[in-house]
Design a protein around this motif. Structure first.
Motif, PDB file in Angstrom:
ATOM      1  N   VAL A  94      64.536  49.421 -34.071  1.00 51.85           N
ATOM      2  CA  VAL A  94      64.773  50.675 -33.271  1.00 51.85           C
ATOM      3  C   VAL A  94      64.805  51.859 -34.759  1.00 51.85           C
ATOM      4  O   VAL A  94      65.579  51.520 -35.610  1.00 51.85           O
ATOM      5  CB  VAL A  94      65.818  50.973 -32.679  1.00 51.85           C
ATOM      6  CG1 VAL A  94      65.821  52.183 -31.855  1.00 51.85           C
ATOM      7  CG2 VAL A  94      65.931  49.923 -31.522  1.00 51.85           C
ATOM      8  N   SER A  95      63.824  52.704 -34.765  1.00 50.93           N
ATOM      9  CA  SER A  95      63.628  53.667 -35.772  1.00 50.93           C
ATOM     10  C   SER A  95      64.137  55.170 -35.365  1.00 50.93           C
ATOM     11  O   SER A  95      63.474  55.488 -33.998  1.00 50.93           O
ATOM     12  CB  SER A  95      62.373  53.735 -36.293  1.00 50.93           C
ATOM     13  OG  SER A  95      61.351  53.901 -35.423  1.00 50.93           O
ATOM     14  N   VAL A  96      65.015  55.696 -35.626  1.00 46.50           N
ATOM     15  CA  VAL A  96      65.542  57.186 -35.312  1.00 46.50           C
ATOM     16  C   VAL A  96      65.337  58.204 -36.314  1.00 46.50           C
ATOM     17  O   VAL A  96      65.315  57.783 -37.594  1.00 46.50           O
ATOM     18  CB  VAL A  96      66.945  57.051 -35.010  1.00 46.50           C
ATOM     19  CG1 VAL A  96      67.331  58.282 -34.492  1.00 46.50           C
ATOM     20  CG2 VAL A  96      67.216  55.791 -33.986  1.00 46.50           C
ATOM     21  N   ILE A 111      75.458  55.290 -37.704  1.00 49.25           N
ATOM     22  CA  ILE A 111      75.111  54.122 -38.168  1.00 49.25           C
ATOM     23  C   ILE A 111      76.250  52.940 -37.950  1.00 49.25           C
ATOM     24  O   ILE A 111      76.129  51.874 -37.832  1.00 49.25           O
ATOM     25  CB  ILE A 111      74.748  54.316 -39.649  1.00 49.25           C
ATOM     26  CG1 ILE A 111      73.522  55.354 -39.951  1.00 49.25           C
ATOM     27  CG2 ILE A 111      74.612  53.112 -40.437  1.00 49.25           C
ATOM     28  CD1 ILE A 111      73.383  55.630 -41.346  1.00 49.25           C
ATOM     29  N   VAL A 114      76.605  51.563 -34.732  1.00 47.97           N
ATOM     30  CA  VAL A 114      75.097  50.495 -34.357  1.00 47.97           C
ATOM     31  C   VAL A 114      75.451  49.215 -34.929  1.00 47.97           C
ATOM     32  O   VAL A 114      75.281  48.276 -34.373  1.00 47.97           O
ATOM     33  CB  VAL A 114      73.927  51.361 -34.797  1.00 47.97           C
ATOM     34  CG1 VAL A 114      72.793  50.313 -34.817  1.00 47.97           C
ATOM     35  CG2 VAL A 114      73.523  52.323 -33.874  1.00 47.97           C
ATOM     36  N   THR A 115      75.882  49.032 -36.288  1.00 49.69           N
ATOM     37  CA  THR A 115      76.146  47.999 -37.043  1.00 49.69           C
ATOM     38  C   THR A 115      77.276  47.308 -36.252  1.00 49.69           C
ATOM     39  O   THR A 115      77.140  45.908 -36.301  1.00 49.69           O
ATOM     40  CB  THR A 115      76.482  48.260 -38.574  1.00 49.69           C
ATOM     41  OG1 THR A 115      77.368  49.174 -38.502  1.00 49.69           O
ATOM     42  CG2 THR A 115      75.221  48.997 -38.938  1.00 49.69           C
ATOM     43  N   VAL A 121      70.470  44.421 -33.942  1.00 49.72           N
ATOM     44  CA  VAL A 121      69.546  45.731 -33.808  1.00 49.72           C
ATOM     45  C   VAL A 121      69.381  45.741 -35.204  1.00 49.72           C
ATOM     46  O   VAL A 121      70.047  46.094 -35.965  1.00 49.72           O
ATOM     47  CB  VAL A 121      70.093  47.045 -33.239  1.00 49.72           C
ATOM     48  CG1 VAL A 121      69.141  48.095 -33.647  1.00 49.72           C
ATOM     49  CG2 VAL A 121      70.146  46.655 -31.775  1.00 49.72           C
ATOM     50  N   LEU A 123      68.109  48.759 -37.467  1.00 53.09           N
ATOM     51  CA  LEU A 123      68.130  50.227 -37.355  1.00 53.09           C
ATOM     52  C   LEU A 123      67.360  50.653 -38.593  1.00 53.09           C
ATOM     53  O   LEU A 123      67.648  50.469 -39.684  1.00 53.09           O
ATOM     54  CB  LEU A 123      69.467  50.885 -37.323  1.00 53.09           C
ATOM     55  CG  LEU A 123      69.613  52.564 -37.446  1.00 53.09           C
ATOM     56  CD1 LEU A 123      68.903  52.955 -36.347  1.00 53.09           C
ATOM     57  CD2 LEU A 123      71.089  52.826 -37.573  1.00 53.09           C
ATOM     58  N   LEU A 125      66.511  54.547 -40.023  1.00 45.58           N
ATOM     59  CA  LEU A 125      66.911  55.946 -39.999  1.00 45.58           C
ATOM     60  C   LEU A 125      65.984  56.878 -40.898  1.00 45.58           C
ATOM     61  O   LEU A 125      66.176  56.835 -42.035  1.00 45.58           O
ATOM     62  CB  LEU A 125      68.343  56.242 -40.385  1.00 45.58           C
ATOM     63  CG  LEU A 125      69.028  57.823 -40.216  1.00 45.58           C
ATOM     64  CD1 LEU A 125      69.048  58.038 -38.531  1.00 45.58           C
ATOM     65  CD2 LEU A 125      70.538  57.544 -40.490  1.00 45.58           C
ATOM     66  N   SER A 283      66.292  50.467 -27.746  1.00 38.97           N
ATOM     67  CA  SER A 283      66.195  51.727 -27.828  1.00 38.97           C
ATOM     68  C   SER A 283      66.959  52.643 -27.048  1.00 38.97           C
ATOM     69  O   SER A 283      67.345  53.669 -27.244  1.00 38.97           O
ATOM     70  CB  SER A 283      64.714  52.209 -27.560  1.00 38.97           C
ATOM     71  OG  SER A 283      64.301  52.051 -26.432  1.00 38.97           O
ATOM     72  N   LEU A 286      70.605  52.669 -28.139  1.00 36.73           N
ATOM     73  CA  LEU A 286      70.768  53.550 -29.211  1.00 36.73           C
ATOM     74  C   LEU A 286      70.499  55.274 -28.818  1.00 36.73           C
ATOM     75  O   LEU A 286      71.191  55.977 -29.614  1.00 36.73           O
ATOM     76  CB  LEU A 286      69.734  53.250 -30.349  1.00 36.73           C
ATOM     77  CG  LEU A 286      70.399  52.260 -31.400  1.00 36.73           C
ATOM     78  CD1 LEU A 286      71.075  51.233 -30.971  1.00 36.73           C
ATOM     79  CD2 LEU A 286      69.580  52.024 -32.581  1.00 36.73           C
TER      80      LEU A 286
END
Length: 311
Positions: A94-96, A111, A114-115, A121, A123, A125, A283, A286
């Motif tokens: 997933v890219s944000v 971050i 999420v981790t 996932v 990630l 950023l 996605s 997140l």
């Protein structure tokens, strides 16, 4: 019909800049790659590369196809991940995209969550100046982005997140030591430092009439955070921005911030995703985590803003 394998090979040549580089990267013979490119060009009816002695450079048509191909390959990868995760497991890339200010307010907490919560996932950023997240989203470089004042006609799904009041930030020798409001007309008498015109400028405000008046008085235009901060501290001009953007300099007392009145200026932040790209479990998870972190930052006073969403 476009073939996903051909698009994969095409993108590899674009990224590596040559058949030889793509051949090494993909572990496929150069002759096979050349054959696929020729087939693709014949199917589309136009050259996609300019052949050079030491590489290959996309033509205008090649650049257009590159943009489409990235979106197609990301959609294929998302579909594969979503099908594998049909039981509801949250995993996959997933890219944000976030602005510099958003990263300052919620980057590390986001971050961390999420981790810790979604270890499967991957990630990515992307941080940039406020207005330049939109091109990343349109080019499929990010799955979602926090964007200020996005235009409403680009096939984007938008969710209002928060509204920030804009202030005038500048060296005290330039804007004074008072915290009293400054009128918009008084502001125009000061040398302005602006984000470069275009999409980036919309991040200041989306009232085009006011924006044109500001741009007409701009002494400097730049898209560099360090250069903007340095120019302000050097007294070369002031910006219309937020306290969060120059928080560290304000804390040290190097610069001052004054509210803007007559009229008051504000900007809205939106969570944006492309309407034609279906979300995945990851996605969606997140996106909710982003909203949670924004809410916490505002309620805890780390982000001076008014929330615009429920839940």
């Amino acid at each position: 019909m476009l073939d996903s394998r051909q698009l994969h090979y095409f993108l590899a040549i674009c990224e590596q800049g040559s058949l030889a580089g793509a051949s090494d990267h993909l572990r496929i013979a150069s002759s096979a790659l050349s054959h696929h490119v020729t087939q693709l060009e014949q199917h589309i009816g136009t050259p996609l590369f300019r052949r050079k002695p030491r590489g290959m450079e996309p033509t205008a048509a090649g650049l257009r196809l590159q943009e489409h191909a990235r979106g197609i390959m990301r959609a294929i990868a998302a579909a594969e991940t979503d099908l594998r995760d049909s039981a509801g497991k949250v995993s996959g890339p997933v890219s944000v995209g976030m602005s510099f200010s958003a990263v300052k307010a919620i980057g590390v907490p986001f971050i961390t969550r999420v981790t810790q919560t979604y270890p499967d996932v991957q990630l990515a950023l992307t941080e940039s100046l406020s207005g330049t997240q939109l091109p990343h989203l349109l080019a499929a470089d990010v799955d979602m982005a926090l964007v200020y004042n996005p235009p409403g006609n680009l096939g984007i799904e938008t969710l209002p997140v928060l509204e920030e009041r804009m202030v005038c930030v500048g060296h005290r020798d330039l804007i004074g030591t008072s915290d009293a409001p400054i009128t918009f007309d008084e502001l125009l008498e000061l040398p302005q430092i602006l984000l470069r015109q275009g999409v980036s400028a919309r991040a200041i405000l989306d009232d085009t009439t006011l924006l044109k008046r500001i741009e007409s008085r701009a002494r400097l235009q730049m898209n560099s955070i360090q250069a903007i901060a340095g120019a302000i501290e050097a007294g070369l001009g002031c910006i219309i921005g937020t306290r969060l953007f120059m928080h560290d300099q304000l804390e040290r007392g190097q610069v001052r911030a004054r509210p803007i009145v007559s009229p008051e200026l504000s900007r809205r932040l939106y969570l944006c995703r492309m309407a034609n790209r279906p979300p995945t479990y990851a996605s969606e998870a997140l996106a909710q985590e982003l909203l949670t972190q924004v809410r916490m930052a505002v309620t805890e006073g780390r982000w001076e803003a008014q929330l615009l969403f429920d839940g």
